[in-house]
Design a protein around this motif. Sequence first.
Motif, mmCIF file in Angstrom:
data_model
loop_
_atom_site.group_PDB
_atom_site.id
_atom_site.type_symbol
_atom_site.label_atom_id
_atom_site.label_comp_id
_atom_site.label_asym_id
_atom_site.label_seq_id
_atom_site.Cartn_x
_atom_site.Cartn_y
_atom_site.Cartn_z
ATOM 1 N N ALA A 55 0.850 -1.186 0.000
ATOM 2 C CA ALA A 55 0.000 0.000 0.000
ATOM 3 C C ALA A 55 0.879 1.227 0.000
ATOM 4 C CB ALA A 55 -0.888 0.007 1.236
ATOM 5 N N PHE A 56 0.341 2.292 -0.609
ATOM 6 C CA PHE A 56 1.028 3.567 -0.515
ATOM 7 C C PHE A 56 0.067 4.530 0.169
ATOM 8 C CE2 PHE A 56 2.193 7.760 -2.293
ATOM 9 C CZ PHE A 56 3.435 7.858 -1.678
ATOM 10 N N GLY A 109 11.861 10.047 8.079
ATOM 11 C CA GLY A 109 12.339 9.669 6.745
ATOM 12 C C GLY A 109 13.078 8.339 6.759
ATOM 13 N N GLN A 110 13.040 7.651 7.895
ATOM 14 C CA GLN A 110 13.736 6.354 8.018
ATOM 15 C C GLN A 110 12.715 5.221 7.963
ATOM 16 O OE1 GLN A 110 17.073 5.953 8.247
ATOM 17 N NE2 GLN A 110 17.107 8.169 7.932
ATOM 18 N N PRO A 111 13.079 4.133 7.304
ATOM 19 C CA PRO A 111 12.118 3.020 7.227
ATOM 20 C C PRO A 111 12.004 2.265 8.570
ATOM 21 C CG PRO A 111 14.171 2.410 6.185
ATOM 22 C CD PRO A 111 14.331 3.822 6.606
ATOM 23 N N TYR A 158 7.638 -0.481 6.749
ATOM 24 C CA TYR A 158 7.217 0.833 6.275
ATOM 25 C C TYR A 158 8.422 1.544 5.670
ATOM 26 C CZ TYR A 158 3.550 -0.353 9.581
ATOM 27 O OH TYR A 158 2.569 -1.005 10.254
ATOM 28 N N HIS A 159 8.308 1.926 4.394
ATOM 29 C CA HIS A 159 9.425 2.603 3.726
ATOM 30 C C HIS A 159 8.967 3.979 3.261
ATOM 31 C CE1 HIS A 159 12.119 -0.837 3.533
ATOM 32 N NE2 HIS A 159 11.012 -1.537 3.515
ATOM 33 N N PRO A 160 9.725 5.036 3.544
ATOM 34 C CA PRO A 160 9.318 6.367 3.090
ATOM 35 C C PRO A 160 9.534 6.497 1.578
ATOM 36 C CG PRO A 160 11.474 6.450 4.117
ATOM 37 C CD PRO A 160 10.999 5.043 4.280
ATOM 38 N N VAL A 161 8.643 7.237 0.923
ATOM 39 C CA VAL A 161 8.830 7.554 -0.503
ATOM 40 C C VAL A 161 9.106 9.058 -0.558
ATOM 41 C CG1 VAL A 161 7.726 7.624 -2.760
ATOM 42 C CG2 VAL A 161 7.291 5.714 -1.215
ATOM 43 N N LYS A 162 10.258 9.422 -1.172
ATOM 44 C CA LYS A 162 10.672 10.830 -1.142
ATOM 45 C C LYS A 162 10.703 11.403 -2.552
ATOM 46 C CE LYS A 162 13.623 9.819 2.781
ATOM 47 N NZ LYS A 162 14.976 9.691 3.285
ATOM 48 N N LEU A 207 6.937 11.966 0.610
ATOM 49 C CA LEU A 207 5.642 12.148 -0.030
ATOM 50 C C LEU A 207 4.604 11.205 0.568
ATOM 51 C CD1 LEU A 207 6.834 12.255 -3.738
ATOM 52 C CD2 LEU A 207 6.279 14.178 -2.270
ATOM 53 N N GLY A 208 5.082 10.142 1.084
ATOM 54 C CA GLY A 208 4.159 9.159 1.648
ATOM 55 C C GLY A 208 4.932 7.946 2.123
ATOM 56 N N VAL A 209 4.190 6.904 2.469
ATOM 57 C CA VAL A 209 4.837 5.710 3.026
ATOM 58 C C VAL A 209 4.371 4.489 2.248
ATOM 59 C CG1 VAL A 209 5.145 4.293 5.083
ATOM 60 C CG2 VAL A 209 4.886 6.772 5.297
ATOM 61 N N ASN A 210 5.324 3.718 1.814
ATOM 62 C CA ASN A 210 5.021 2.430 1.190
ATOM 63 C C ASN A 210 4.968 1.384 2.285
ATOM 64 O OD1 ASN A 210 4.462 2.027 -1.469
ATOM 65 N ND2 ASN A 210 6.596 2.279 -2.111
ATOM 66 N N THR A 211 3.894 0.633 2.320
ATOM 67 C CA THR A 211 3.757 -0.369 3.378
ATOM 68 C C THR A 211 3.815 -1.763 2.752
ATOM 69 O OG1 THR A 211 2.174 1.122 4.309
ATOM 70 C CG2 THR A 211 2.364 -1.007 5.370
#
Length: 981
Positions: A341-342, A394-396, A421-425, A432-436
């Motif tokens: 998910a984003f 900003g850290q996963p 959870y990985h940040p998308v920059k 900009l959001g978080v990739n889960t």
Amino acid sequence: MRSGKRDSWTVSPGIGLAGRILLVAAGYYLAGLIGLQLRLPPYGVSIIWPLNAILLAALMLIPVRMWWFCLLALVPVHLNLVTFFQPANIPIPTMFGQFAANAFQAVVAALALRPLAGFPPRLDTLRQMTGFVLLAAVAAPALASILATFLFVMTGWVDDFWFTWRMRFLTNVFATLTFTPLILLTVAEGTASLRNAPVRRYVEFGLVIAGLFAVGIPVFGLEDAGPKSYPALIYAPLPLLLWVASRFGLRPLCLALLVIAFISLANAVAARGPFATNSAEENLTQLQLYLVAMALPLIFLTTVLRERRRAVSALQRSEEEARRQLAQLSAIYRATPTGLAFVDTELRYVSVNDYLAEINQLPAAAHTGRTLKEVLGDFAEEIEPLYRRVIKTGQPIVDTEVNMRGAAVGPGAGRVWLRSYHPVKNAEGNVLGVNTMVQEITARKRAEETLQNIAAGVAAKIGETFFRSLAEHISRALQVEYTFVCEVLEGNSRARTIASHFDGGEINSIEYDLVDTPCEQVLRHGMYACPRDVKVAFPRDLLLQVMEVEGYLGICLKDSAGRALGLMAVMTRKPLLDMESTQATLSIFAVRAAAELERKQAEDRLRSREQDLRMSEERYREVVESQTDLVCRYLADGTLTFANEAYCRFFGYPREKMIGRKFLEFIPENVRASAAASIERLKKERLPLEGEHEVIRPDGSVAWQHWLDYAIIGPDGEAIEFQGIGRDITDRKRAEEANHKLVHASRLAMVGELAAIVAHELSQPLSAMLNNAASAELILRQSIGPELNELREIVADIREDNQRASASIRRLRTLLRKQQIELQPLDVNDVIADALHMVNGEAVRRRIQVKAECDADLPLVRGDRLHLQQVLLNLILNGMDAMDATLKPERHLRIHVARSGNGTIEVAVRDAGQGIPPDMLPHIFQSFYTTKREGMGLGLSIAKSIIEAHLGRIWAENNSTGGATFYFTLPVDHEATAAPP
Ligand code: ADP
């Protein structure tokens, strides 16, 4: 129009170097011929000079190291060409000058172009084309023309330097612009595009070329040159050329340009058309400038279009590729078995894949724009902080475990997830959001927990409890209806359940035949699995039918030697689905179960053996305990290790107090030594030993026991213990004693009677003898004579002996009259001296040395002289008897008298005879005990009663050096001893 060189170039990449050079030479020759034909009179300068263009193309297409070879090969070609076709007035140096300038132009152009166009050369981009035009078509011909013109002037072939330079320069420009690209492109691109082109393209191109002729012929040929002519009409072919440039590309354009050049040239040569109006020199320059002016923009246009088209198609390709990749990625995104998910920074879903949508129980599309809270409900509160942290830092955050097992409702209830959870920059690094990423690990978790649960459930247990617990845990963990743990019996033909679990309960142990059952297969193959229809596969297995079993999995339990001990099986009423994990779980616990079964069976065997042993021991104990005989066991030092009831009862101690005592304490002191000696004999000889002895009961009374003892031999052949079986013989002994006493008494009576008779009979003669002796003395007293003195002494001796004999008889008669012993103060030394005196003669006869060690300071004792003499005589004579077999030097008899403790005097008579057998020691003081053929067995018995009548003690001991010593003690007469003598 002679331009048949193209075909030879198209095959050039396939031919060898020599072939290529031959081809170049041919091209060069042919181009020379063409150039020579296209000379404009009257100058003889060719309008188009393709020779150098071809040479440039050739140099561009062969390696630099081969150039010299190529150029060398062209020298004769050039000379030949010039010699045969040029006017004869050309000087030889000029010919070489021409060639040198041509070679120089081609080499300079090729060297300048090579870095730009590469190898094989390409003129695809605007940059390459611009470089080609400026370097190869303009600069190189300009330079080479200076060189050529200079050489021509020097050799005197021409006079006008600038005119010649201009002519040569311009004639090379157009040729280079058209011929060189044509050759290079044909070699580089081959003929594939020509072959693949549809027919209509050919038709179209044919029409355009025809159009060019149609337009060119009237424009350049039909119209008369003159003031009426429109110069602008020379641009009439331009639309057609543009058409070719935009629709067909560079090669067709070059061809089209050459067509126009051919038409215009041909007309100009024929002095027709717009280029025949002025002087020949002017016409030539005009025409050449016209052709170059037409060619240059068109060539650039084609190049730009070409470049553009290529860029568009590259873009299209990359777009297609991107689209393809996107499609691939989105297919993966959608179908991957990981939830993806984003979520934007406001924690709203931007996209989710199908897998996560299914977990969240909401269609993927419905997620878009919704917040976590709206989709996940309360669970959102748990994960929102994680999202916020990723957005903030900003850290996963990787692999956090989320356990929803407790949750009864809601998305993902009852399952376990691993979430990352990985940040998308963006490019600036802003989140900009978080990739889960959500991965379900419920199965793995459950398997782990299952194993842990079973392991924990059975870890602390052993034996049947273990198997019950195992069956129960496996049933629960694998969710199967039946679990059995069985052991095999009777050579693997039958089995019995040790533990079983069935629908949440236990089943009683059952025993069954293994024939035609899946269990038989398990024992045969180590494992047997039948996921479905097992009851159909084994129709004769009634249990399976009754239990309606559908799926079956069994594993053999083997001992450490690999022997089948039993089996463990799970069964289901539905088909057994997850065979692999069921088998894995079962295999793990089969190892533990097998070890436990091995232990249990060993324990069972031990227990049954122990029980047998205990039963037989019980039986024996009963026999032993119910005995009236006394049974005991003891160690070598007499310590009792066992005593039966009768024994304990006899001595009046409870068993616990009896065990550990020494039985010697129940035996009178004087017999203990012989008892100890008996144990020694048992130990050495190991033959059963029988004996009777006195014992002292707790109340102090003396009893008699008969014992049969034997040694118990240990594994090392040594006697470890002794067992005795005894019997109370006190009553028998008493009866015997009474009997003895009776016999003794009657014998004594008889002896007494006899002695009285003898004493009586002897007293008569003795008194007669005394009278006679007195008479003889009287007579002798009256007679005188020295010889009579000796006779007087003899008669005196006779009288004394007679008196002593009479005294003895008197005493005997007193004794026989059972008179009391008369105790008087007495010196024991005197008694000993008397006794020795009496046995002196006997000792000499028997060659025995008799020695008395007396003590002159001895106190007096109270005693009867005669009785004590009798005791001593008896002991001395017995000692002499015992030494009958003793060799002469050892025949000693010692009498020792000394004071002993307790106010007594101790007398010892020590011989060197055969000694007394230890078991006889207790008996020698008994009446009528004798080992002598003519013995009476009364001596010691009488001595004992005499000494005891003196309140003394008498006993015997064997000497360590052989022989025996008899001791007796007499109490000291303190009064008499203290009184003055
Ligand atoms: P008797 O001499 O008539 O046999 P005793 O009562 O004097 O009767 O002795 C009993 C037995 O004791 C003897 O027969 C003999 O076996 C044993 N005995 C006595 N004195 C000795 C001794 N000094 N050495 C060995 N045996 C002895």
